[in-house]
Design a protein around this motif. Structure first.
Motif, short mmCIF file in Angstrom:
data_model
loop_
_atom_site.label_atom_id
_atom_site.label_comp_id
_atom_site.label_asym_id
_atom_site.label_seq_id
_atom_site.Cartn_x
_atom_site.Cartn_y
_atom_site.Cartn_z
N ALA A 170 0.81 -1.23 0.00
CA ALA A 170 0.00 0.00 0.00
C ALA A 170 0.84 1.28 0.00
N PRO A 171 1.88 1.39 0.82
CA PRO A 171 2.66 2.63 0.80
C PRO A 171 3.26 2.95 -0.56
N ALA A 172 3.75 1.93 -1.25
CA ALA A 172 4.33 2.16 -2.58
C ALA A 172 3.27 2.63 -3.56
N LEU A 173 2.07 2.07 -3.47
CA LEU A 173 0.98 2.51 -4.34
C LEU A 173 0.62 3.97 -4.06
N PRO A 180 -4.76 2.49 -2.89
CA PRO A 180 -4.51 1.04 -2.76
C PRO A 180 -5.75 0.18 -2.94
N LEU A 181 -6.84 0.54 -2.26
CA LEU A 181 -8.04 -0.30 -2.26
C LEU A 181 -9.26 0.53 -2.59
N ALA A 182 -9.94 0.22 -3.67
CA ALA A 182 -11.14 0.95 -4.06
C ALA A 182 -12.36 0.34 -3.36
N VAL A 183 -13.07 1.15 -2.58
CA VAL A 183 -14.31 0.73 -1.94
C VAL A 183 -15.34 1.82 -2.18
N GLY A 184 -16.39 1.52 -2.95
CA GLY A 184 -17.41 2.50 -3.25
C GLY A 184 -18.25 2.85 -2.03
N GLY A 185 -19.05 3.89 -2.17
CA GLY A 185 -19.78 4.42 -1.03
C GLY A 185 -21.05 3.71 -0.64
N GLN A 186 -21.50 2.73 -1.43
CA GLN A 186 -22.72 2.01 -1.07
C GLN A 186 -22.47 1.09 0.11
N ALA A 187 -23.44 1.04 1.03
CA ALA A 187 -23.26 0.33 2.30
C ALA A 187 -22.93 -1.15 2.10
N TRP A 188 -23.54 -1.78 1.12
CA TRP A 188 -23.33 -3.21 0.93
C TRP A 188 -21.90 -3.53 0.53
N GLN A 189 -21.20 -2.57 -0.08
CA GLN A 189 -19.82 -2.83 -0.48
C GLN A 189 -18.90 -2.95 0.73
#
Length: 411
Positions: A170-173, A180-189
């Motif tokens: 993650a730090p290098a990214l 590093p990690l894509a997490v959308g705003g919808q609660a179920w995600q």
């Protein structure tokens, strides 16, 4: 439930004459609206239209959480559609108990669904009081980490082989300007990502103790504390995602703006639509590269009781068409999911689908939360993890305490 007797389901070779003789429009509601999903739905519509009937598409934009209340409201309000998507499990339980959904047992018996649908838990999730109320169409597993090969190349680090390596990268990214990690705003995600971390890091026994046995002590214990620590890492790594829909988050991986995404195998439909090749442009880690176990959740179609005789006949044809071998192959190759039939040829499957098929063949499967928890408990869990990912001041310890309280009252 007392309903009209079903007609005999004819073999695929004679479906066209049956459909043509009783041709009618049938509205089908679902929440498949991303590019990859739309391409998959088109295969279902094409197969049904070939029977002489007409698939009237009732797509509802947004997630299942947005669509389901609308679908349920229409059914309970006396304006039912011809068929509707739900995740097979407990989402339609109350509708069935209220006598509003059609019994498909005759169709399932005549077409030997119990012999061809694998694993058996799929049809079990459609069964209430010994009667079958839905036609499962795919196996969707949540347990995947999708990785952008280009993002890791830009960051100068090797593509990770497991969750720990991903966290370490993650730090290098971030230094390379990549989320590093894509997490959308919808609660179920957020909720789904947590469940995936839980299965991978705490294991199948703990997963079942918490979600199947509703063991609140286990939910509050040290094994789950490790999962909440990992969720805290995921929260930190997802900072800067700034998108809402899951497919927008997937697109960040496709375009190299994000290193990875925890998402179900339906993400493959988006990679395919973008012309990306598994193993070359992107990589996939089932079980986050930690645990080779996948869930056998997925999607099914339920059929509300209708007064219109011709539309009722078309429902029978649609139920049969959805499970036809050719439909299963065409749909699931586009959707990125696995077929519910164990007797179809998926030679065209990509590398990631083959990984899923291998795990399925070994029997390393688990029921998912849609099958184990009521819709109300699921909503409580989604609300908690939506807040957790959005609010850094909510500590892992406090979140775990609230999680244990949800499990203590879960049904």
């Amino acid at each position: 439930m007392k309903i009209r007797s079903m007609a005999a389901v004819l073999a695929a070779s004679v479906l066209l004459p049956l459909g043509a003789a009783n041709a009618t429009d049938l509205e089908v509601t679902h929440w498949w609206t991303s590019g990859g999903e739309a391409a998959a739905v088109a295969e279902l519509a094409k197969a049904f239209d070939a029977t002489g009937n007409k698939w009237v598409d009732g797509a509802i934009a947004g997630s299942g959480g947005t669509a389901r209340p609308i679908m349920i409201s229409r059914i309970t309000g006396g304006d039912p559609m011809g068929a509707t998507q739900f995740n097979h499990g407990r989402q339609a339980e109350e509708l069935v108990e209220a006598g509003l959904m059609r019994d498909l047992t005759d169709v399932a018996t005549r077409e030997h669904w119990k012999d061809v649908i694998k694993p058996a838990s799929l049809l079990d999730s459609c069964t209430i009081d010994g009667k079958i109320y839905c036609a499962p169409v795919n196996i969707h597993s949540w347990q995947w980490l999708w990785l952008s090969n280009a993002a890791f190349e830009k960051a100068g680090v090797a593509v990770p082989k497991n969750w720990d390596e991903f966290v370490a990268a993650a730090p290098a990214l971030e230094k390379a300007g990549i989320v590093p990690l894509a997490v959308g705003g919808q609660a179920w995600q957020a909720s789904g990502a947590f469940d995936v971390l839980m299965l991978a890091l705490a294991g199948k026994d703990t997963f079942y103790k918490v979600f199947k046995d509703k063991d609140a002590d286990m939910a509050a214990g040290p094994e789950m504390a490790k999962v909440f620590k990992a969720a805290d890492d995921a929260r930190r790594m997802s900072k800067g995602t700034n998108v809402q829909d899951w497919n927008q988050a997937t697109n960040m991986v496709i375009t190299g703006k994000a290193g990875g995404q925890i998402m179900g195998d339906w993400a493959q439909g988006e990679f395919a639509l973008a012309g990306q090749v598994a193993g070359k442009d992107y990589s996939c880690l089932p079980g986050l590269g930690v645990t080779d176990v996948i869930a056998t959740g997925g999607d099914a179609f339920y059929f509300p009781l209708l007064k219109d005789e011709e539309k009722s006949k078309a429902q029978e044809v649609l139920a049969s068409t959805l499970l036809a071998p050719a439909t299963q192959v065409a749909f699931n190759l586009k959707k990125g999911s696995l077929p519910v039939r164990g007797d179809v040829d998926l030679a065209a499957a990509n590398d990631c689908m083959k990984k899923g098929l291998d795990i399925l063949a070994k029997g390393n499967v688990i029921e998912w939360t849609d099958q184990l928890l009521s819709a109300d408990t699921q909503k409580q869990k989604e609300d908690l993890f939506s807040e957790f990912f959005a609010n850094p001041s909510l500590t892992p310890e406090d979140a775990q305490k609230r999680f244990a309280e949800i499990i203590a009252s879960a049904d």
